[in-house]
Write an enzyme that holds these catalytic residues in place. Structure first.
Site, short mmCIF file in Angstrom:
data_model
loop_
_atom_site.label_atom_id
_atom_site.label_comp_id
_atom_site.label_asym_id
_atom_site.label_seq_id
_atom_site.Cartn_x
_atom_site.Cartn_y
_atom_site.Cartn_z
N SER A 43 1.87 -7.98 0.78
CA SER A 43 2.51 -7.56 -0.47
C SER A 43 2.13 -6.12 -0.76
O SER A 43 0.98 -5.71 -0.56
CB SER A 43 2.05 -8.47 -1.62
OG SER A 43 2.67 -8.08 -2.83
N GLU A 44 3.11 -5.34 -1.24
CA GLU A 44 2.88 -3.91 -1.47
C GLU A 44 1.73 -3.62 -2.43
O GLU A 44 1.13 -2.56 -2.36
CB GLU A 44 4.14 -3.24 -2.02
CG GLU A 44 5.36 -3.28 -1.12
CD GLU A 44 6.31 -4.37 -1.55
OE1 GLU A 44 7.45 -4.06 -1.93
OE2 GLU A 44 5.90 -5.55 -1.51
N ASN A 45 1.47 -4.55 -3.35
CA ASN A 45 0.42 -4.26 -4.33
C ASN A 45 -0.99 -4.52 -3.80
O ASN A 45 -1.96 -4.39 -4.54
CB ASN A 45 0.67 -5.05 -5.62
CG ASN A 45 0.70 -6.55 -5.41
OD1 ASN A 45 1.18 -7.03 -4.40
ND2 ASN A 45 0.22 -7.31 -6.38
N SER A 86 -2.55 -0.34 1.07
CA SER A 86 -1.39 -1.18 1.34
C SER A 86 -0.24 -0.37 1.93
O SER A 86 0.37 -0.77 2.92
CB SER A 86 -0.94 -1.86 0.05
OG SER A 86 0.16 -2.71 0.29
#
Length: 216
Positions: A43-45, A86
């Site tokens: 996940s990007e976060n 990330s």
């Protein structure tokens, strides 16, 4: 099987154990239910190892939230890190694939998926994912709700990235983006090549080994 899960299941067939894969919101988020064991989701976060989503109960932890704002349960071996790291993972080519929704895909693999007339969602990390993931899979209905083609000669909506899409997985077929053009590689049982061609703008090449996709 409903169309959304049909698309997600076929898209997930591209993953193999050991892959690190990013899933977009909407239909792509369903791919996790059909992925092979050993596939890790990013996940990007700032997470690798996203597991099942959770809405309540003892397993819910407000610190574990995916990029869509949904709480999840980490899988064994999951890791968390800051957003800078990330996007370092994304931009350095370490993602085997990303699955994204689409508003339009052009004949040469351009993707528009973040804004339509009068409505903008925010591009988020999609621009980086399209350029950093080793494989870009678009999971979407073949046509828009009003019947307009979503596979077009040239995108008219704001672009996310150019020449980035590898595979278009839809409710009726799978189309591969190749240097020679768009290739109709798989077709869902009950549909025809003529029907698919009528629903898209570009002239499709039909694979000599065209696969008929069965319902499971």
């Amino acid at each position: 099987m409903d169309n959304r899960n049909f698309i997600a299941k076929r898209a997930a067939a591209y993953f193999k154990p050991g892959d690190v894969v990013n899933l977009g919101i909407g239909i792509p988020s369903l791919c996790g239910s059909y992925a092979a064991e050993g596939v890790l989701f990013q996940s990007e976060n700032g997470f690798i190892g996203i597991g099942a989503t959770v809405n309540e109960g003892l397993m819910m932890n407000e610190r574990f939230v995916n990029a869509g704002g949904v709480n999840f349960i980490p899988v064994p071996g999951a890791s968390a890190f800051d957003v800078a790291m990330s996007f370092g993972v994304i931009r350095s080519g370490r993602l085997a694939a990303t699955v994204l929704g689409g508003l339009q895909v052009s004949a040469n693999g351009d993707l528009a998926n973040w804004a339509s007339p009068g409505r903008a969602f925010g591009m988020g990390g999609a621009m980086d994912l399209c350029n950093g993931a080793r494989k870009v899979i678009v999971a979407m209905d073949l046509v828009a709700k009003n019947g307009a083609p979503k596979v077009v000669n040239q995108c008219t909506m704001p672009l996310t990235a150019i020449h980035c899409v590898d595979h278009i997985v839809t409710d009726r077929c799978v189309i591969n983006v190749t240097p020679e053009g768009l290739v109709l590689a798989e077709i869902r049982k009950g549909h025809t090549v003529k029907e698919i061609q009528a629903a898209v703008e570009p002239k499709l090449l039909v694979a000599p080994d065209l696969i008929v996709m069965e319902e499971d």
